[in-house]
Design an enzyme around this catalytic site. Sequence first.
Site, PDB file in Angstrom:
ATOM      1  N   GLU A 180      -4.025   1.732  -7.325  1.00  0.00           N
ATOM      2  CA  GLU A 180      -4.460   2.857  -6.490  1.00  0.00           C
ATOM      3  C   GLU A 180      -3.595   4.083  -6.781  1.00  0.00           C
ATOM      4  O   GLU A 180      -2.491   4.204  -6.238  1.00  0.00           O
ATOM      5  CB  GLU A 180      -4.319   2.495  -5.007  1.00  0.00           C
TER       6      GLU A 180
ATOM      7  N   GLU B  23       0.706   3.895   1.509  1.00  0.00           N
ATOM      8  CA  GLU B  23       0.997   4.451   2.837  1.00  0.00           C
ATOM      9  C   GLU B  23       2.169   3.722   3.483  1.00  0.00           C
ATOM     10  O   GLU B  23       2.969   4.326   4.190  1.00  0.00           O
ATOM     11  CB  GLU B  23      -0.280   4.395   3.704  1.00  0.00           C
TER      12      GLU B  23
ATOM     13  N   SER C 151     -10.791   6.765  -3.445  1.00  0.00           N
ATOM     14  CA  SER C 151     -12.047   7.521  -3.369  1.00  0.00           C
ATOM     15  C   SER C 151     -13.218   6.827  -4.056  1.00  0.00           C
ATOM     16  O   SER C 151     -14.058   7.483  -4.686  1.00  0.00           O
ATOM     17  CB  SER C 151     -11.854   8.943  -3.911  1.00  0.00           C
TER      18      SER C 151
ATOM     19  N   HIS D 270       0.858  -1.192   0.000  1.00  0.00           N
ATOM     20  CA  HIS D 270       0.000   0.000   0.000  1.00  0.00           C
ATOM     21  C   HIS D 270       0.893   1.241   0.000  1.00  0.00           C
ATOM     22  O   HIS D 270       1.946   1.261   0.647  1.00  0.00           O
ATOM     23  CB  HIS D 270      -0.929  -0.004   1.221  1.00  0.00           C
TER      24      HIS D 270
ATOM     25  N   GLY E 293      -8.131   8.872  -0.459  1.00  0.00           N
ATOM     26  CA  GLY E 293      -8.593   9.696   0.647  1.00  0.00           C
ATOM     27  C   GLY E 293      -8.790  11.160   0.288  1.00  0.00           C
ATOM     28  O   GLY E 293      -8.970  11.997   1.169  1.00  0.00           O
TER      29      GLY E 293
HETATM   30  O1  13P Z   1      -6.209   3.496   0.080  1.00  0.00           O
HETATM   31  C1  13P Z   1      -7.318   3.072  -0.218  1.00  0.00           C
HETATM   32  C2  13P Z   1      -7.654   1.661  -0.056  1.00  0.00           C
HETATM   33  O2  13P Z   1      -6.514   0.894   0.178  1.00  0.00           O
HETATM   34  C3  13P Z   1      -8.370   3.983  -0.749  1.00  0.00           C
HETATM   35  O3  13P Z   1      -8.772   4.812   0.273  1.00  0.00           O
HETATM   36  P1  13P Z   1     -10.062   5.769   0.044  1.00  0.00           P
HETATM   37  O4  13P Z   1     -11.155   4.884  -0.485  1.00  0.00           O
HETATM   38  O5  13P Z   1     -10.353   6.324   1.401  1.00  0.00           O
HETATM   39  O6  13P Z   1      -9.632   6.791  -0.956  1.00  0.00           O
END
Ligand code: 13P
Length: 256
Positions: free
Chosen positions: A169, A99, A214, A97, A175
């Site tokens: 992603e 993050e 999102s 991910h 987000g």
């Molecule tokens: O990072 C995400 C799922 O792993 C996506 O997050 P959001 O749906 O909050 O944009």
Amino acid sequence: MRHPVVMGNWKLNGSKEMVSGLIKGLDAALNGVEGVDVAIAPPVMYLDLAEQLLSKANSKIILGSQNVDLHNNGAFTGDISPAMLKEFGASHIIIGHSERREYHNESDEFVAQKFAFLKENGLTPVLCIGESEAQNEAGETVAVCARQLDAVINTQGVEALNGAIIAYEPIWAIGTGKAATADDAQRIHAAIRAHIAEKSEEVAKNVVIQYGGSVKPENAAAYFAQPDIDGALVGGAALVAESFAAIAKAAAEAKN
Ligand SMILES: O=C(CO)COP(=O)(O)O
């Protein structure tokens, strides 16, 4: 035919009360929904509770997790092994991910090692790939995704992708409420599939590629109407039972 998969990544959100309310709400809202695999990845702390609740409800919801270590035991303070995840019924494990790539400096090679270790332990990797806003603006999206995928393909062979899930992603869409358009997402998904097809058309044809960033009940159907978008990896909207169930239903309707 690829089977759609909608997965909720709860990230660092939850409490015993929230986990229990969300799982009960989701299981009820998904009653009668067929033709889509629905998975949730709560924080690892709550896997035990989630497993108990899902099994008590005889639920079809698949349990997953958000990360994994490269070892099954040993002196690795703070880490969680595939064997432990398996013992608590988690099968679909998110790796790479953005993050974790950003805040924990996880490299493409490190993520690829996690991919291999999950497969070795009989778990399903959900491999996240995607570009930053700057890379997007520089027109590097496909190259970035290809590089992230090649870390797996070049070390483990393209067949390693069999049974795994890829989640595209775009970082700028996570987000932010600034989701990729369905057309743009389709174009990138098709390019990702074409990249895999250069090594194996069969693997490319069968691999599930989710879109994440999102995704909401309002835009979900447009993604699932695209031929190369096989599901979604959902963050914020996965924390509300009705929203997440609506996204799963949209996938079931579009793909069956
Ligand atoms: O990072 C995400 C799922 O792993 C996506 O997050 P959001 O749906 O909050 O944009």
